[in-house]
Design a protein around this motif. Structure first.
Motif, mmCIF file in Angstrom:
data_model
loop_
_atom_site.group_PDB
_atom_site.id
_atom_site.type_symbol
_atom_site.label_atom_id
_atom_site.label_comp_id
_atom_site.label_asym_id
_atom_site.label_seq_id
_atom_site.Cartn_x
_atom_site.Cartn_y
_atom_site.Cartn_z
ATOM 1 N N GLU A 144 21.077 -15.444 -17.992
ATOM 2 C CA GLU A 144 21.244 -15.102 -19.405
ATOM 3 C C GLU A 144 22.189 -13.916 -19.570
ATOM 4 O OE1 GLU A 144 18.004 -13.313 -22.222
ATOM 5 O OE2 GLU A 144 17.671 -15.487 -22.104
ATOM 6 N N LYS B 176 14.604 -15.951 -16.163
ATOM 7 C CA LYS B 176 15.157 -16.119 -17.518
ATOM 8 C C LYS B 176 16.071 -17.335 -17.629
ATOM 9 C CE LYS B 176 14.732 -11.381 -19.190
ATOM 10 N NZ LYS B 176 15.394 -10.260 -19.895
ATOM 11 N N ASN C 257 20.520 -11.870 -14.008
ATOM 12 C CA ASN C 257 20.002 -13.202 -14.316
ATOM 13 C C ASN C 257 21.066 -13.994 -15.053
ATOM 14 O OD1 ASN C 257 19.623 -12.806 -17.318
ATOM 15 N ND2 ASN C 257 18.199 -11.229 -16.573
#
Length: 225
Positions: free
Chosen positions: A37, A60, A35
Motif C-alpha cells: 500500500e 496490508k 508494504n
C-alpha cells in the motif's frame, strides 16, 4: 546529473537496509516502503522512479496486488523478491508483468547486476533505430510499439521479447535460447515462462500476433509471411 531512483519494498527493515546499502554504493537514489500500500502511494508521488524491487509477502497489501496496481499505472521495470520457489508463483509474477524474479536468499551483488542490466536496456537513449515488420513498428529509443498505426502498451519484458523476435525474423528459436537472451542470464525455472509472455504479447498485438508462430516441441519463430 540526477541519480537514478529505485524503490525498495519489503516489510523487513533488515532486508531493505541490505538492498539499500548495496544500491547506494552503486550511486542509486533509494526510496523505501514497508508494504504494498505504501509502495503504490510512493510510486504515485514519485513519477521518476526508474525501477521497483518488490517483496511478495507483506502486510496490508502483498507484492502481487501492489504489482497489479502499479502495472495499471506504468510499465516501470519490477524485480520481484520472494521466499517462495514454486513454478505457479513464478508464472503468476510474469503474468502480472514482473520483469525479473529472484528467490530469497540471494546475493546482493547479483541483485545489483540485474538492476544494472535492466536499466541499461531501458535507458538506452543513444539507440535511434526504428524497425518495421509487417504492420508492427518498433521504436527502440522511444520504447514504443505501433500496430497498424496504433500504439500498444507493452511491459518491459514484452518489449524485450518482441525486439528479440524482430532481430531474429524467420529463425526458429528454442525456449531456452529466448530465455537466455531476453532475460540476459541463465534461467533455471520452467520454460513455460516464455509461453506465458508469448500468449500476452500475441493478445496485445491483435491480428499481428499471428506473426509469432509456434514450433511444437521447440519454441517459436517470428515470421510475417
Amino acid at each position: 546529473m540526477n541519480r537514478i531512483k529505485i524503490l525498495v519494498v519489503d516489510d523487513e527493515s533488515r532486508m531493505r537496509k541490505l538492498v539499500k546499502d548495496f544500491l547506494l554504493k552503486n550511486d542509486y537514489d533509494v526510496l523505501e516502503a514497508q508494504n504494498g500500500e505504501e509502495a503504490v502511494d510512493i510510486f504515485i508521488e514519485n513519477k521518476d522512479i526508474a525501477l521497483i524491487i518488490l517483496d511478495v509477502m507483506m502486510p496490508k497489501m502483498d507484492g502481487w496486488q501492489a504489482c497489479k496496481e502499479i502495472r495499471s499505472l506504468s510499465n516501470v521495470p519490477i524485480i520481484m523478491l520472494t521466499a517462495k520457489t514454486s513454478e505457479r508463483d513464478e508464472l503468476l509474477g510474469f503474468e502480472l508483468g514482473v520483469d525479473e524474479y529472484i528467490s530469497k536468499p540471494f546475493s546482493p551483488k547479483i541483485l545489483v547486476a540485474r538492476v544494472e542490466a535492466i536499466l541499461r536496456r531501458t535507458s538506452n537513449v543513444a539507440t535511434t533505430e526504428k524497425f518495421q515488420a509487417g504492420d508492427i513498428e518498433l521504436d527502440i529509443a522511444a520504447h514504443t510499439v505501433m500496430v497498424k498505426g496504433q500504439e500498444v502498451e507493452l511491459s518491459f519484458k514484452e518489449f524485450e521479447l518482441l525486439n528479440y523476435f524482430f532481430m531474429n525474423q524467420g529463425v526458429a528459436l528454442s525456449r531456452e535460447k529466448i530465455l537466455n537472451n531476453v532475460w540476459n542470464y541463465d534461467y533455471f525455472g520452467d520454460a513455460r515462462t516464455i509461453d506465458t509472455h508469448v500468449k500476452k504479447l500475441r493478445n496485445k498485438l491483435g491480428s499481428c500476433g499471428d506473426y509469432i508462430k509456434t514450433i511444437w516441441g521447440m519454441g517459436y519463430k517470428f515470421d510475417i509471411d
